[in-house]
Write a protein that holds these residues in place. Structure first.
Motif, PDB file in Angstrom:
ATOM      1  N   GLN A  67       0.836  -1.209   0.000  1.00 26.48           N
ATOM      2  CA  GLN A  67       0.000   0.000   0.000  1.00 26.48           C
ATOM      3  C   GLN A  67       0.867   1.255   0.000  1.00 26.48           C
ATOM      4  N   PHE A  70       2.189   2.176  -3.494  1.00 27.61           N
ATOM      5  CA  PHE A  70       1.223   2.821  -4.375  1.00 27.61           C
ATOM      6  C   PHE A  70       1.222   4.348  -4.209  1.00 27.61           C
ATOM      7  N   LYS A  71       1.680   4.829  -3.048  1.00 28.88           N
ATOM      8  CA  LYS A  71       1.672   6.272  -2.802  1.00 28.88           C
ATOM      9  C   LYS A  71       2.616   7.006  -3.745  1.00 28.88           C
ATOM     10  N   ARG A  72       3.593   6.306  -4.298  1.00 33.54           N
ATOM     11  CA  ARG A  72       4.511   6.976  -5.220  1.00 33.54           C
ATOM     12  C   ARG A  72       3.807   7.432  -6.497  1.00 33.54           C
ATOM     13  N   PHE A  73       2.677   6.803  -6.821  1.00 39.18           N
ATOM     14  CA  PHE A  73       1.913   7.181  -8.005  1.00 39.18           C
ATOM     15  C   PHE A  73       0.855   8.235  -7.692  1.00 39.18           C
ATOM     16  N   GLU A  74       0.565   8.423  -6.404  1.00 40.77           N
ATOM     17  CA  GLU A  74      -0.473   9.365  -5.990  1.00 40.77           C
ATOM     18  C   GLU A  74       0.094  10.695  -5.505  1.00 40.77           C
ATOM     19  N   ARG A  75       1.407  10.730  -5.244  1.00 35.89           N
ATOM     20  CA  ARG A  75       2.022  11.907  -4.633  1.00 35.89           C
ATOM     21  C   ARG A  75       3.269  12.322  -5.392  1.00 35.89           C
ATOM     22  N   GLU A  76       3.628  13.586  -5.240  1.00 37.68           N
ATOM     23  CA  GLU A  76       4.879  14.063  -5.816  1.00 37.68           C
ATOM     24  C   GLU A  76       6.051  13.374  -5.115  1.00 37.68           C
ATOM     25  N   PHE A  80       6.166  11.706  -1.441  1.00 43.18           N
ATOM     26  CA  PHE A  80       6.378  10.275  -1.253  1.00 43.18           C
ATOM     27  C   PHE A  80       7.533  10.033  -0.278  1.00 43.18           C
ATOM     28  N   THR A  83       6.305  10.577   3.161  1.00 40.87           N
ATOM     29  CA  THR A  83       5.460   9.459   3.580  1.00 40.87           C
ATOM     30  C   THR A  83       6.297   8.268   4.023  1.00 40.87           C
ATOM     31  N   TRP A 175      -2.756  11.088   4.659  1.00 44.06           N
ATOM     32  CA  TRP A 175      -2.577  12.406   4.038  1.00 44.06           C
ATOM     33  C   TRP A 175      -1.142  12.865   4.271  1.00 44.06           C
ATOM     34  N   PHE A 177       0.947  15.738   2.010  1.00 41.02           N
ATOM     35  CA  PHE A 177       1.108  16.530   0.799  1.00 41.02           C
ATOM     36  C   PHE A 177       1.850  17.835   1.111  1.00 41.02           C
TER      37      PHE A 177
END
Length: 304
Positions: A67, A70-76, A80, A83, A175, A177
């Motif tokens: 999980q 996957f954050k690497r595709f949702e965040r700059e 990331f 995170t 979250w 960002f």
């Protein structure tokens, strides 16, 4: 056993400064180990060629959390990396049993003295947070960016600290960002809740730790007997936040006192130049410089 292990996170734009961090630890400590999480392939490839005998290179995949990946595709990329921070700390803690402390440091931190005093003076604490202690010219920033700086944080290998770490992981997954939103900012504003939620969470009171552009005007820096002092205390580490490596002949500085250039920036740049040279020898294809098509706002540029 080794009392404390350090860890940091690099992307390709932080490799040069990350290697300065490594060399500053090597120079100022009797022994150390630095876990380096490489957030992209370029940083991993360059670091793997540098013969970093006191470092352990880590990929995000090693953390064993799908999980999270996957954050690497949702965040700059910088989001990331933020995170990843609490997950890296837990990974290092698990890899280095037995260990007493894991200290996360941002890659743009440089040590000027041995940090062992920090742990000696805070033996009763499970989590150590670094207060920004903003100067007056940064008035109003605390509300948006937070009381604490997440670029230097210590977790003890203790159950209570692990509870706090797990809570921080959950918040960052929800979250994280690069903007201010509903009282949140990146991974950082969450830290303000830790002292109230968990036992034995305190601020670092050791002087000379994680001074940065947000408060360096409060200090008089002096070079004496081979060491740099901040007021009357030895400077343990300075956070070169706002320091950007434009190319091997130019850097940009955003924020901070203009009076520290000779005493802090110049020795830092000297080590940085050696890093450029050493990387070019083993990885001539690597380019970790900042590219931009317009001037950085409020930046002061220096030829080096």
């Amino acid at each position: 056993m080794m009392n404390n292990v350090f860890c940091t996170i690099l992307s390709k734009l932080r490799v040069y400064q990350g290697l300065v961090l490594y060399r500053s630890l090597d120079y100022n400590t009797d022994e150390f180990k630095l876990y380096i999480l490489c957030a992209d392939e370029e940083s991993y490839s360059a670091c793997s060629k540098m013969n970093l005998t006191k470092a352990v290179l880590v990929r995000a995949e090693y953390l064993g959390n799908e999980q999270l990946l996957f954050k690497r595709f949702e965040r700059e990329l910088n989001e990331f990396c933020w995170t990843l921070k609490p997950f890296l700390i837990e990974y290092v803690m698990n890899q280095c049993q037995p260990i007493e402390y894991v200290t996360y440091v941002d890659s743009d931190i440089c040590f000027f003295n041995n940090p062992k005093r920090i742990y000696r003076e805070h033996m009763g604490q499970d989590v150590l947070l670094s207060e920004h202690d903003y100067s007056l010219n940064y008035r109003g920033v605390e509300q948006s960016c937070g009381k604490y700086n997440s670029g230097f944080i210590v977790f003890k290998n203790a159950e209570n600290a692990r509870y706090a770490l797990k809570w921080w992981q959950d918040r960052c997954m929800e979250w994280c960002f690069d903007r201010v939103e509903e009282g949140k900012f990146g991974d950082q504003k969450y830290l303000e809740f830790m002292p109230g939620f968990f036992r034995n969470v305190g601020s670092i009171i050791t002087p000379g730790v994680n001074i940065g552009p947000w408060n360096d005007v409060k200090y008089h820096f002096l070079y004496q007997d081979g060491k740099i002092f901040a007021n009357k205390d030895k400077l343990i580490c300075y956070h070169f936040s706002g320091f950007r490596v434009i190319n091997k002949n130019k850097i940009a500085l955003v924020g901070g006192s203009r009076k520290i250039h000779n005493i802090l920036h110049l020795p830092y740049i000297d080590v940085l130049k050696n890093v450029f040279h050493d990387i070019e020898k083993v990885a001539p294809e690597f380019n970790g410089f900042v590219f931009h098509d317009k001037l950085l706002p409020m930046a002061i540029y220096h030829e080096i």
